[in-house]
Every structure is written in C-alpha cells, then in structure tokens.
Design a protein around this motif. Structure first.
Motif, PDB file in Angstrom:
ATOM      1  N   ARG A 105     -31.601  12.679  44.515  1.00  0.00           N
ATOM      2  CA  ARG A 105     -31.660  14.064  44.067  1.00  0.00           C
ATOM      3  C   ARG A 105     -33.103  14.476  43.803  1.00  0.00           C
ATOM      4  O   ARG A 105     -33.852  13.770  43.129  1.00  0.00           O
ATOM      5  N   ASP A 106     -33.474  15.613  44.321  1.00  0.00           N
ATOM      6  CA  ASP A 106     -34.797  16.191  44.101  1.00  0.00           C
ATOM      7  C   ASP A 106     -34.593  17.459  43.282  1.00  0.00           C
ATOM      8  O   ASP A 106     -33.971  18.409  43.747  1.00  0.00           O
ATOM      9  N   GLU A 107     -35.091  17.482  42.057  1.00  0.00           N
ATOM     10  CA  GLU A 107     -34.797  18.578  41.138  1.00  0.00           C
ATOM     11  C   GLU A 107     -35.282  19.944  41.626  1.00  0.00           C
ATOM     12  O   GLU A 107     -34.544  20.926  41.557  1.00  0.00           O
ATOM     13  N   PRO A 108     -36.535  20.068  42.122  1.00  0.00           N
ATOM     14  CA  PRO A 108     -36.949  21.388  42.628  1.00  0.00           C
ATOM     15  C   PRO A 108     -36.050  21.882  43.764  1.00  0.00           C
ATOM     16  O   PRO A 108     -35.711  23.070  43.826  1.00  0.00           O
ATOM     17  N   CYS A 109     -35.652  20.970  44.645  1.00  0.00           N
ATOM     18  CA  CYS A 109     -34.759  21.358  45.733  1.00  0.00           C
ATOM     19  C   CYS A 109     -33.382  21.725  45.202  1.00  0.00           C
ATOM     20  O   CYS A 109     -32.741  22.670  45.690  1.00  0.00           O
ATOM     21  N   ARG A 147     -19.464  25.095  58.053  1.00  0.00           N
ATOM     22  CA  ARG A 147     -19.672  24.022  57.075  1.00  0.00           C
ATOM     23  C   ARG A 147     -21.141  23.619  57.150  1.00  0.00           C
ATOM     24  O   ARG A 147     -21.678  23.395  58.237  1.00  0.00           O
ATOM     25  N   VAL A 148     -21.783  23.530  56.010  1.00  0.00           N
ATOM     26  CA  VAL A 148     -23.212  23.230  55.960  1.00  0.00           C
ATOM     27  C   VAL A 148     -23.419  21.931  55.183  1.00  0.00           C
ATOM     28  O   VAL A 148     -23.046  21.829  54.009  1.00  0.00           O
ATOM     29  N   LEU A 149     -23.996  20.929  55.855  1.00  0.00           N
ATOM     30  CA  LEU A 149     -24.335  19.664  55.229  1.00  0.00           C
ATOM     31  C   LEU A 149     -25.790  19.748  54.789  1.00  0.00           C
ATOM     32  O   LEU A 149     -26.696  19.843  55.618  1.00  0.00           O
ATOM     33  N   LEU A 150     -26.018  19.724  53.492  1.00  0.00           N
ATOM     34  CA  LEU A 150     -27.342  19.942  52.934  1.00  0.00           C
ATOM     35  C   LEU A 150     -28.076  18.623  52.746  1.00  0.00           C
ATOM     36  O   LEU A 150     -27.541  17.682  52.167  1.00  0.00           O
ATOM     37  N   ALA A 151     -29.302  18.553  53.230  1.00  0.00           N
ATOM     38  CA  ALA A 151     -30.135  17.374  53.013  1.00  0.00           C
ATOM     39  C   ALA A 151     -30.610  17.362  51.560  1.00  0.00           C
ATOM     40  O   ALA A 151     -30.752  18.417  50.937  1.00  0.00           O
ATOM     41  N   PRO A 152     -30.839  16.171  50.977  1.00  0.00           N
ATOM     42  CA  PRO A 152     -31.282  16.108  49.570  1.00  0.00           C
ATOM     43  C   PRO A 152     -32.544  16.921  49.293  1.00  0.00           C
ATOM     44  O   PRO A 152     -32.717  17.423  48.183  1.00  0.00           O
ATOM     45  N   ARG A 153     -33.409  17.081  50.290  1.00  0.00           N
ATOM     46  CA  ARG A 153     -34.656  17.824  50.081  1.00  0.00           C
ATOM     47  C   ARG A 153     -34.632  19.209  50.734  1.00  0.00           C
ATOM     48  O   ARG A 153     -35.685  19.791  51.004  1.00  0.00           O
ATOM     49  N   TYR A 154     -33.435  19.723  50.998  1.00  0.00           N
ATOM     50  CA  TYR A 154     -33.307  21.115  51.433  1.00  0.00           C
ATOM     51  C   TYR A 154     -33.336  22.005  50.204  1.00  0.00           C
ATOM     52  O   TYR A 154     -32.749  21.649  49.172  1.00  0.00           O
ATOM     53  N   PRO A 155     -33.992  23.155  50.249  1.00  0.00           N
ATOM     54  CA  PRO A 155     -34.609  23.794  51.424  1.00  0.00           C
ATOM     55  C   PRO A 155     -36.123  23.587  51.546  1.00  0.00           C
ATOM     56  O   PRO A 155     -36.730  24.139  52.445  1.00  0.00           O
ATOM     57  N   LEU A 156     -36.698  22.805  50.648  1.00  0.00           N
ATOM     58  CA  LEU A 156     -38.159  22.722  50.616  1.00  0.00           C
ATOM     59  C   LEU A 156     -38.742  21.907  51.757  1.00  0.00           C
ATOM     60  O   LEU A 156     -39.783  22.260  52.314  1.00  0.00           O
ATOM     61  N   GLU A 157     -38.058  20.794  52.135  1.00  0.00           N
ATOM     62  CA  GLU A 157     -38.662  19.886  53.109  1.00  0.00           C
ATOM     63  C   GLU A 157     -37.768  19.538  54.298  1.00  0.00           C
ATOM     64  O   GLU A 157     -38.277  19.190  55.362  1.00  0.00           O
ATOM     65  N   GLU A 158     -36.449  19.569  54.111  1.00  0.00           N
ATOM     66  CA  GLU A 158     -35.538  19.150  55.173  1.00  0.00           C
ATOM     67  C   GLU A 158     -34.557  20.268  55.516  1.00  0.00           C
ATOM     68  O   GLU A 158     -34.116  20.995  54.625  1.00  0.00           O
ATOM     69  N   PRO A 159     -34.190  20.392  56.795  1.00  0.00           N
ATOM     70  CA  PRO A 159     -33.197  21.410  57.172  1.00  0.00           C
ATOM     71  C   PRO A 159     -31.784  20.921  56.890  1.00  0.00           C
ATOM     72  O   PRO A 159     -31.531  19.716  56.841  1.00  0.00           O
ATOM     73  N   PRO A 160     -30.848  21.832  56.722  1.00  0.00           N
ATOM     74  CA  PRO A 160     -29.445  21.444  56.619  1.00  0.00           C
ATOM     75  C   PRO A 160     -28.870  21.217  58.020  1.00  0.00           C
ATOM     76  O   PRO A 160     -29.542  21.458  59.025  1.00  0.00           O
ATOM     77  N   THR A 161     -27.638  20.765  58.055  1.00  0.00           N
ATOM     78  CA  THR A 161     -26.956  20.540  59.337  1.00  0.00           C
ATOM     79  C   THR A 161     -25.755  21.476  59.427  1.00  0.00           C
ATOM     80  O   THR A 161     -24.879  21.439  58.553  1.00  0.00           O
ATOM     81  N   PRO A 162     -25.689  22.309  60.456  1.00  0.00           N
ATOM     82  CA  PRO A 162     -24.546  23.224  60.586  1.00  0.00           C
ATOM     83  C   PRO A 162     -23.395  22.583  61.354  1.00  0.00           C
ATOM     84  O   PRO A 162     -23.606  21.860  62.321  1.00  0.00           O
ATOM     85  N   GLU A 178     -29.667  26.937  67.816  1.00  0.00           N
ATOM     86  CA  GLU A 178     -30.253  28.227  67.468  1.00  0.00           C
ATOM     87  C   GLU A 178     -30.265  28.438  65.961  1.00  0.00           C
ATOM     88  O   GLU A 178     -31.177  29.074  65.419  1.00  0.00           O
ATOM     89  N   LEU A 179     -29.274  27.909  65.281  1.00  0.00           N
ATOM     90  CA  LEU A 179     -29.249  28.029  63.832  1.00  0.00           C
ATOM     91  C   LEU A 179     -30.394  27.242  63.205  1.00  0.00           C
ATOM     92  O   LEU A 179     -31.059  27.723  62.267  1.00  0.00           O
ATOM     93  N   LEU A 180     -30.630  26.049  63.700  1.00  0.00           N
ATOM     94  CA  LEU A 180     -31.707  25.225  63.152  1.00  0.00           C
ATOM     95  C   LEU A 180     -33.056  25.909  63.291  1.00  0.00           C
ATOM     96  O   LEU A 180     -33.942  25.749  62.443  1.00  0.00           O
ATOM     97  N   ALA A 181     -33.223  26.690  64.329  1.00  0.00           N
ATOM     98  CA  ALA A 181     -34.493  27.386  64.555  1.00  0.00           C
ATOM     99  C   ALA A 181     -34.731  28.469  63.505  1.00  0.00           C
ATOM    100  O   ALA A 181     -35.872  28.924  63.337  1.00  0.00           O
ATOM    101  N   LEU A 182     -33.686  28.874  62.779  1.00  0.00           N
ATOM    102  CA  LEU A 182     -33.832  29.913  61.769  1.00  0.00           C
ATOM    103  C   LEU A 182     -34.340  29.371  60.438  1.00  0.00           C
ATOM    104  O   LEU A 182     -34.687  30.149  59.543  1.00  0.00           O
ATOM    105  N   TRP A 183     -34.374  28.057  60.285  1.00  0.00           N
ATOM    106  CA  TRP A 183     -34.823  27.468  59.018  1.00  0.00           C
ATOM    107  C   TRP A 183     -36.332  27.375  58.969  1.00  0.00           C
ATOM    108  O   TRP A 183     -36.976  26.906  59.916  1.00  0.00           O
ATOM    109  N   THR A 184     -36.902  27.802  57.848  1.00  0.00           N
ATOM    110  CA  THR A 184     -38.330  27.671  57.567  1.00  0.00           C
ATOM    111  C   THR A 184     -38.478  26.839  56.303  1.00  0.00           C
ATOM    112  O   THR A 184     -37.825  27.143  55.292  1.00  0.00           O
ATOM    113  N   PRO A 185     -39.300  25.782  56.316  1.00  0.00           N
ATOM    114  CA  PRO A 185     -39.464  24.950  55.116  1.00  0.00           C
ATOM    115  C   PRO A 185     -39.778  25.796  53.885  1.00  0.00           C
ATOM    116  O   PRO A 185     -40.646  26.671  53.915  1.00  0.00           O
ATOM    117  N   GLY A 186     -39.024  25.544  52.832  1.00  0.00           N
ATOM    118  CA  GLY A 186     -39.230  26.264  51.590  1.00  0.00           C
ATOM    119  C   GLY A 186     -38.321  27.456  51.410  1.00  0.00           C
ATOM    120  O   GLY A 186     -38.304  28.057  50.326  1.00  0.00           O
TER     121      GLY A 186
END
Length: 201
Positions: A105-109, A147-162, A178-186
């Motif tokens: 777990r990453d608290e800021p994320c 359904r969205v699988l969230l990475a522990p460091r999403y949204p700051l460092e890692e993208p989720p998985t659709p 195409e969905l992954l291309a819409l993610w911007t770190p942070g």
C-alpha cells in the motif's frame, strides 16, 4: 452475463443467535468467466481448500461461494481470499490476480484513489461497485460493465488495467489499448475510460 469474473465480500443477514448475541455468516463470492475444464478436479481442489481453511466452499453454476463460520477473524478471511484467488488464477489464467498485500500500500496513491472514487460515485452513483481496495466495477448498461484492476501505485506511478465485461456489442474500432493511452502519471483516468467505453457500445 456469464463472462464477468468478479470478487465480492458479503455480510448476509443474521443466520443464528447464540447466548443472546446475533451471529453472522461471512462469505466470499467469486464469479467465474467460464466453466472449469475439469469440474471434478476443480471441486476436489475446492474441498481441499475448504478443509484447510475450515470453511465451506462450493461451485454454484459459474460462481464459487466460500462461507465461513461465525466469528472467523478478518486475517483468516483475508488469507482465504488470497488462497482462493490464487487457485482460480491457476484455472483461469489472466482472469484473476492475487490481491495486493498491505505492505504494498502506498498512502499518497491510496488518498488519490479515494478522491477519484468519490468523483466516480458523484458521476455514476450506485453503478459504481467497489469489489476491493484495488478493484472497481462500473455498470455501463444492462449487461455491460467496466472492471478496473488498480495497481498499488495508481494513479501516481502505475496505470490500472481495464477489463470490459460482456463486450460482444462493442464497435470494431474499440480496443482496451486505447484506454491505457488515456492514462497520464499522477492523474486519474477511470471516468475517461467509462465514457470511452460507453461511446463504443
């Protein structure tokens, strides 16, 4: 829809009463994407799992239901949840992943995800279903969901998985890449994903 894997923790209505105290039976339900290849072997593994965790596990159509005795502690339930998810990941590659542990777990994320979840609920209300700390599901139409699988460091460092569930009606131009291309770190991107998938239905 029979092609929508999901995991949910439920607290059914009180089932028994002992010494004046209401007791609850806790369940873990896991919907399967398709029928196990070898149902007999799958049931045998479920039986072994149930004995190991002192619980009841059964295959009901395309859903695995694990029921725990009243008073089962949260650590025991969490360990069982991890074990059954790992078992299903072996039978259904790519459909289930092991839940992230607390040490990941990453608290800021986590705070950023909480803010994004509030936004999603404000936009889509009861169509937003929280399946776990790192898994959300948004109902799009009657038999379609994202359904969205969230990475522990999403949204700051890692993208989720659709994972688009029951996607047979999607237009040919759509792809999950195409969905992954819409993610911007942070920045959160789930609401954009929801709208993008809606346009493809």
């Amino acid at each position: 829809c029979l092609h929508c894997p999901w995991i949910a923790m439920t607290e059914p209505e009180p089932s028994t009463q002992e010494s004046g105290a209401v007791r609850h039976q806790r369940e873990v339900r896991l919907r399967l994407p398709w029928k196990p290849g070898d149902v007999q072997a799958f049931n045998a593994e479920l039986d072994a799992f149930a004995r190991r965790h002192r619980a009841h596990a059964s295959l009901q159509l395309l859903e695995v239901v694990v029921s725990f005795c009243p008073g089962t502690g949260e650590p025991d339930v969490q360990q069982a949840r991890e074990d059954i998810t790992q078992l299903l990941a072996q039978h259904f590659p790519g459909q289930f992943r092991k839940p992230a542990k607390a040490k990941d777990r990453d608290e800021p994320c986590a705070r950023a995800r909480a803010r994004e979840l509030e936004l999603l609920v404000s936009l889509y209300g009861s169509d937003v279903d929280v399946l776990g700390e790192l898994e959300w599901r948004i109902l799009l139409r009657r038999d379609n969901a994202l359904r969205v699988l969230l990475a522990p460091r999403y949204p700051l460092e890692e993208p989720p998985t659709p994972v688009v569930e029951c996607a047979s009606g999607l237009l040919p131009w759509f792809s999950e890449e195409e969905l992954l291309a819409l993610w911007t770190p942070g920045e959160g991107c789930v609401w954009q994903w929801v709208e993008q998938v809606k346009t493809a239905l």
